[in-house]
Design a protein around this motif. Structure first.
Motif, PDB file in Angstrom:
ATOM      1  N   UNK A 173     -31.612   7.836  21.962  1.00 34.07           N
ATOM      2  CA  UNK A 173     -30.168   7.766  21.773  1.00 34.07           C
ATOM      3  C   UNK A 173     -29.777   6.413  21.195  1.00 34.07           C
ATOM      4  N   UNK A 174     -30.429   5.343  21.702  1.00 29.29           N
ATOM      5  CA  UNK A 174     -30.156   4.007  21.191  1.00 29.29           C
ATOM      6  C   UNK A 174     -30.536   3.854  19.731  1.00 29.29           C
ATOM      7  N   UNK A 175     -31.685   4.431  19.346  1.00 31.64           N
ATOM      8  CA  UNK A 175     -32.130   4.370  17.953  1.00 31.64           C
ATOM      9  C   UNK A 175     -31.173   5.118  17.037  1.00 31.64           C
ATOM     10  N   UNK A 176     -30.682   6.260  17.514  1.00 36.71           N
ATOM     11  CA  UNK A 176     -29.727   7.055  16.728  1.00 36.71           C
ATOM     12  C   UNK A 176     -28.442   6.260  16.504  1.00 36.71           C
ATOM     13  N   UNK A 177     -27.946   5.621  17.578  1.00 31.98           N
ATOM     14  CA  UNK A 177     -26.730   4.819  17.455  1.00 31.98           C
ATOM     15  C   UNK A 177     -26.926   3.663  16.483  1.00 31.98           C
ATOM     16  N   UNK A 178     -28.107   3.005  16.565  1.00 32.51           N
ATOM     17  CA  UNK A 178     -28.419   1.891  15.659  1.00 32.51           C
ATOM     18  C   UNK A 178     -28.440   2.361  14.214  1.00 32.51           C
ATOM     19  N   UNK A 179     -29.073   3.520  13.971  1.00 30.94           N
ATOM     20  CA  UNK A 179     -29.159   4.083  12.619  1.00 30.94           C
ATOM     21  C   UNK A 179     -27.778   4.422  12.089  1.00 30.94           C
ATOM     22  N   UNK A 180     -26.948   5.040  12.941  1.00 30.93           N
ATOM     23  CA  UNK A 180     -25.589   5.404  12.523  1.00 30.93           C
ATOM     24  C   UNK A 180     -24.785   4.159  12.187  1.00 30.93           C
ATOM     25  N   UNK A 181     -24.991   3.097  12.976  1.00 31.62           N
ATOM     26  CA  UNK A 181     -24.278   1.854  12.720  1.00 31.62           C
ATOM     27  C   UNK A 181     -24.670   1.238  11.392  1.00 31.62           C
ATOM     28  N   UNK A 182     -25.966   1.260  11.076  1.00 26.99           N
ATOM     29  CA  UNK A 182     -26.452   0.725   9.803  1.00 26.99           C
ATOM     30  C   UNK A 182     -25.915   1.542   8.633  1.00 26.99           C
ATOM     31  N   UNK A 183     -25.921   2.881   8.771  1.00 23.61           N
ATOM     32  CA  UNK A 183     -25.393   3.751   7.715  1.00 23.61           C
ATOM     33  C   UNK A 183     -23.919   3.473   7.478  1.00 23.61           C
ATOM     34  N   UNK A 184     -23.178   3.306   8.572  1.00 22.71           N
ATOM     35  CA  UNK A 184     -21.744   3.043   8.473  1.00 22.71           C
ATOM     36  C   UNK A 184     -21.482   1.718   7.779  1.00 22.71           C
ATOM     37  N   UNK A 185     -22.291   0.704   8.096  1.00 21.95           N
ATOM     38  CA  UNK A 185     -22.148  -0.608   7.465  1.00 21.95           C
ATOM     39  C   UNK A 185     -22.432  -0.527   5.966  1.00 21.95           C
ATOM     40  N   UNK A 186     -23.490   0.212   5.613  1.00 19.89           N
ATOM     41  CA  UNK A 186     -23.847   0.378   4.207  1.00 19.89           C
ATOM     42  C   UNK A 186     -22.727   1.062   3.436  1.00 19.89           C
ATOM     43  N   UNK A 187     -22.205   2.157   4.008  1.00 20.23           N
ATOM     44  CA  UNK A 187     -21.135   2.884   3.332  1.00 20.23           C
ATOM     45  C   UNK A 187     -19.887   2.022   3.198  1.00 20.23           C
ATOM     46  N   UNK A 188     -19.674   1.134   4.169  1.00 15.93           N
ATOM     47  CA  UNK A 188     -18.541   0.207   4.088  1.00 15.93           C
ATOM     48  C   UNK A 188     -18.688  -0.748   2.918  1.00 15.93           C
TER      49      UNK A 188
END
Length: 320
Positions: free
Chosen positions: A11-26
């Motif tokens: 779950x932690x890895x998924x959250x980390x990945x989602x955060x990185x994707x969100x930052x990239x899209x930003x």
């Protein structure tokens, strides 16, 4: 490791990945992209014979020098052409939503390819030439809107249903994205079924990266039901390819059975009529996705890699 700790870790890895994707899209969203959509279709619909010189000057790439003006004037006054343009105008009175999706595509292209230059975008009609719905060059994107009027449009009654199914507005941006994907993608050979699978897998993975706001079903041109069927049967499809030694086969019939547009894939089994076409493309997509995830390589490098390297390093395992 206890199951509880494993679940928390995942779950932690998924959250980390989602955060990185969100930052990239930003970051990508901040990129400036300015362009206008030139509605040649509207200009032509409202034109008279006297307007022809202006149109030819503004859009010289749309007028062959070998075609006399009399042909273009006849086309301007043609009743059927008028009906076609009228239907396009009804379906696309403006192009706002599509333009914003194109803008997002161009932003992603600009992020991943620093040499990318925003193209001139022109909408037009092409007498429902559904094999050429869009044309992409280094400086130009042409979109034939008469190919995106909706699968049940009266103009499409003589077109096979499996082709008409993708003649709708949600396929405009995926079609343009695929045009760019073909420009960036390279591989030495396309001789075996695996070669073809990987090639089309690259095109679909390109869409993952460049138009992440589009659903997987829209990227591959499936209905949601067809996509769910492919996902549910992924393991069986893969087993069929392996057991019948298809991957490295150069049998010329295999691409038409599993790669080309078709109403269904041809396993020559009872399940054929349930299956969507192009399942070889779907499996190739999953292989390229696995390769990209395992290697972390930049999209532009992935598109240049040879099929054998992608296949081996992907360590692909189908969903059970």
């Amino acid at each position: 490791m206890s199951s509880r700790i494993y679940i928390l870790l995942m779950f932690g890895l998924i959250l980390l990945s989602c955060g990185e994707d969100s930052k990239l899209e930003g970051e990508i969203e901040k990129i400036e992209v300015d362009f206008v959509v030139e509605r040649f279709d509207k200009a032509y619909e409202n034109a008279t014979a006297n307007d022809l010189p202006k149109l030819k000057q503004a859009y010289p790439f749309l007028f062959s020098k070998h075609v006399p003006d009399s042909v273009w004037i006849k086309r301007i006054n043609d009743t059927l052409q008028g009906m076609l343009l009228n239907e396009v105008n009804k379906a696309y009175p403006d192009f706002t939503d599509e333009k914003e999706d194109l803008r997002s595509l161009f932003k992603h292209l600009k992020y991943y390819d620093k040499t990318f230059s925003t193209p001139r975008v022109v909408t037009l009609t092409n007498d429902v030439d559904y094999r050429n719905k869009t044309i992409v060059t280094d400086s130009l994107v042409l979109i034939a809107l008469d190919n995106f009027l909706g699968e049940n449009h009266e103009f499409y009654q003589n077109i096979p249903r499996y082709l008409a199914a993708n003649m709708q507005s949600d396929q405009i941006v995926p079609e343009v994205a695929e045009g760019y994907a073909k420009k960036y993608t390279f591989q030495t050979d396309r001789k075996t079924l695996l070669d073809e699978m990987i090639y089309f897998g690259k095109l679909l993975y390109f869409k993952d990266v460049m138009i992440p706001f589009v659903s997987d079903a829209e990227k591959i041109g499936y209905t949601e039901q067809q996509l769910k069927w492919a996902e549910a049967n992924e393991s069986s499809i893969w087993s069929h390819f392996i057991e019948n030694e298809m991957l490295y086969s150069t049998d010329s019939k295999l691409p038409s059975r599993f790669i080309a547009d078709a109403p269904f894939s041809k396993f020559y089994l009872e399940l054929d009529n349930e299956s969507p076409g192009r399942l070889g493309q779907y499996i190739g997509w999953q292989i390229v996705r696995a390769y990209a995830e395992n290697t972390g390589e930049d999209i532009m490098l992935v598109l240049q890699k040879e099929p054998e390297e992608i296949f081996i390093k992907s360590k692909f395992k189908p969903k059970k």
